[in-house]
Design a protein around this motif. Sequence first.
Motif, PDB file in Angstrom:
ATOM      1  N   ASP A 114       0.850  -1.199   0.000  1.00 43.47           N
ATOM      2  CA  ASP A 114       0.000   0.000   0.000  1.00 43.47           C
ATOM      3  C   ASP A 114       0.886   1.250   0.000  1.00 43.47           C
ATOM      4  OD1 ASP A 114      -2.596   1.492   0.613  1.00 43.47           O
ATOM      5  OD2 ASP A 114      -1.228   2.138   2.197  1.00 43.47           O
ATOM      6  N   GLY A 115       0.438   2.241  -0.751  1.00 41.25           N
ATOM      7  CA  GLY A 115       1.206   3.500  -0.799  1.00 41.25           C
ATOM      8  C   GLY A 115       2.253   3.480  -1.882  1.00 41.25           C
ATOM      9  N   SER A 157       2.650   4.632  -4.640  1.00 41.91           N
ATOM     10  CA  SER A 157       3.051   5.861  -5.354  1.00 41.91           C
ATOM     11  C   SER A 157       4.247   6.508  -4.647  1.00 41.91           C
ATOM     12  CB  SER A 157       1.886   6.848  -5.399  1.00 41.91           C
ATOM     13  OG  SER A 157       1.403   7.063  -4.069  1.00 41.91           O
ATOM     14  N   ASN A 188      -6.131  14.826   3.278  1.00 42.60           N
ATOM     15  CA  ASN A 188      -5.548  15.519   2.132  1.00 42.60           C
ATOM     16  C   ASN A 188      -6.281  16.847   1.933  1.00 42.60           C
ATOM     17  OD1 ASN A 188      -4.621  16.476  -0.299  1.00 42.60           O
ATOM     18  ND2 ASN A 188      -4.452  14.436  -1.216  1.00 42.60           N
ATOM     19  N   SER A 212       0.425   7.662   2.464  1.00 46.41           N
ATOM     20  CA  SER A 212       0.626   6.212   2.537  1.00 46.41           C
ATOM     21  C   SER A 212      -0.159   5.756   3.757  1.00 46.41           C
ATOM     22  CB  SER A 212       2.128   5.927   2.693  1.00 46.41           C
ATOM     23  OG  SER A 212       2.349   4.558   2.897  1.00 46.41           O
ATOM     24  N   LEU A 213      -1.282   5.062   3.499  1.00 43.26           N
ATOM     25  CA  LEU A 213      -2.226   4.760   4.587  1.00 43.26           C
ATOM     26  C   LEU A 213      -1.557   4.066   5.762  1.00 43.26           C
ATOM     27  CD1 LEU A 213      -5.083   4.468   5.805  1.00 43.26           C
ATOM     28  CD2 LEU A 213      -5.359   2.416   4.384  1.00 43.26           C
ATOM     29  N   TYR A 236     -10.445   9.856   5.303  1.00 47.11           N
ATOM     30  CA  TYR A 236     -10.575   9.818   3.853  1.00 47.11           C
ATOM     31  C   TYR A 236     -12.051   9.561   3.544  1.00 47.11           C
ATOM     32  CZ  TYR A 236      -8.688   9.871  -0.841  1.00 47.11           C
ATOM     33  OH  TYR A 236      -8.365  10.249  -2.130  1.00 47.11           O
ATOM     34  N   LYS A 285     -11.826   6.446  -1.618  1.00 49.72           N
ATOM     35  CA  LYS A 285     -10.744   5.775  -2.341  1.00 49.72           C
ATOM     36  C   LYS A 285     -10.331   4.460  -1.712  1.00 49.72           C
ATOM     37  CE  LYS A 285      -6.021   6.483  -3.997  1.00 49.72           C
ATOM     38  NZ  LYS A 285      -4.873   7.412  -4.044  1.00 49.72           N
ATOM     39  N   ARG A 332     -10.072   0.790   0.242  1.00 53.04           N
ATOM     40  CA  ARG A 332     -10.808  -0.466   0.079  1.00 53.04           C
ATOM     41  C   ARG A 332     -11.177  -1.046   1.437  1.00 53.04           C
ATOM     42  NH1 ARG A 332      -6.482   1.155  -3.220  1.00 53.04           N
ATOM     43  NH2 ARG A 332      -6.981   0.818  -5.412  1.00 53.04           N
TER      44      ARG A 332
HETATM   45  P1  P6P Z   1      -4.617  10.665  -1.979  1.00 52.83           P
HETATM   46  C1  P6P Z   1      -2.069   5.205  -1.625  1.00 52.83           C
HETATM   47  O1  P6P Z   1      -2.239   5.312  -3.014  1.00 52.83           O
HETATM   48  C2  P6P Z   1      -3.450   5.211  -0.988  1.00 52.83           C
HETATM   49  O2  P6P Z   1      -4.219   4.166  -1.461  1.00 52.83           O
HETATM   50  C3  P6P Z   1      -3.316   5.173   0.531  1.00 52.83           C
HETATM   51  O3  P6P Z   1      -2.184   4.484   0.939  1.00 52.83           O
HETATM   52  C4  P6P Z   1      -3.271   6.635   0.913  1.00 52.83           C
HETATM   53  O4  P6P Z   1      -3.771   6.871   2.216  1.00 52.83           O
HETATM   54  C5  P6P Z   1      -4.183   7.263  -0.147  1.00 52.83           C
HETATM   55  O5  P6P Z   1      -4.110   6.440  -1.298  1.00 52.83           O
HETATM   56  C6  P6P Z   1      -3.731   8.666  -0.519  1.00 52.83           C
HETATM   57  O6  P6P Z   1      -4.697   9.155  -1.447  1.00 52.83           O
HETATM   58  O7  P6P Z   1      -5.876  10.851  -2.778  1.00 52.83           O
HETATM   59  O8  P6P Z   1      -4.591  11.576  -0.753  1.00 52.83           O
HETATM   60  O9  P6P Z   1      -3.346  10.752  -2.789  1.00 52.83           O
END
Ligand code: P6P
Length: 338
Positions: free
Chosen positions: A118-119, A121, A210, A246-247, A263, A276, A278
């Motif tokens: 997870d995270g 990106s 965010n 990154s969750l 979120y 967003k 799951r």
């Molecule tokens: P945003 C990472 O892609 C993720 O799924 C989670 O780990 C994180 O909390 C969230 O998306 C971040 O999303 O829209 O703030 O970039």
Amino acid sequence: MDKRKGIIVSRQIMDSQKLHPEATGELTGLLNELIVAGKIISAEVNMAGLADILGQSGKTNIQGEEVQKLDEFANQTIKRRMEQCGYICAMGSEEDDGVIPVLDGYEGKYTVAFDPLDGSSNIDVNVSIGTIFSVHRRKSRGKHGKMSDLLQKGRDQVGAGYIIYGSSTMLVYTTGDGVYGFTLDPSVGEFFLSHPDIKIPERSKYYSVNEAYTKYWYDNTRAYIEHLKDLDYRGERSYSLRYIGSLVSDFHRNLITGGVFVYARDKKSTDKPEGKLRLLYEAAPLAMVVEQAGGRAITDDGRNILDIEPTDLHQRVPLIIGSKEEVDLAEKYFTGPV
Ligand code: P6P
């Protein structure tokens, strides 16, 4: 005390098993297999910059997202170990479409759903990422596990947790008797108990959201976040905004220091009307961990995450999770008049 002379994770898991005389050791075995997978992934994550494993794999996953090379590595690592461990009958992964079967003759009595990395990106910029896992007891009869074995509510999990690949690699898990944190000593390849019986502070030090989406939020979300800031402004509370994106990292920091992660649904992502994140392999496992640690996890209409009956393997859900006080406050904002 040098915790490297302390309790290793396999002993802690065995001690937890002893609390359940009916236990047969299969959950213990399953957790140990996940731990080995975590060690393999950790070694790869820590070498990512050197091992030509950064960047995109050129593939797209079921979510329509670019799959990073490390995502793919983590996903394959967990699937390979799980399919032949003999403890599970079916798997679900964020990276894969439907039910992932196990090898013929290796069926067991549990299922595991996981987000392999997870995270992702954040992988290429050296920000902490993590593996999240959720374990249920199978319900179906017959040889092979079914989707119905995966589509179970969070309240019925028998185990849940995550492995965070950060400044150190940590395993945090619960099997219903409290939350335990272990830190990997890579020199010996062993997880040592570093955080016995984790409890999340009742009050938050951080809020994680965010804020770039403020204009897209529904009124109750905006009112809630503004209220937290107002408490700070009036000197009644003191918060800092911490949002890594990154969750696992945002959740872990809040679990240890006290915090609330938000979120909620928003008007930005028309393709994600439920938010967003799951349910099965992100919100529900973290909700079990946080409740075991004394915190709460709800949706932005006040439902307890653990009581949601899943209808789809990859269904998304709004998530407010963390310290009890701030989630209680959120519940008021999300269920009452704004
Ligand atoms: P945003 C990472 O892609 C993720 O799924 C989670 O780990 C994180 O909390 C969230 O998306 C971040 O999303 O829209 O703030 O970039």
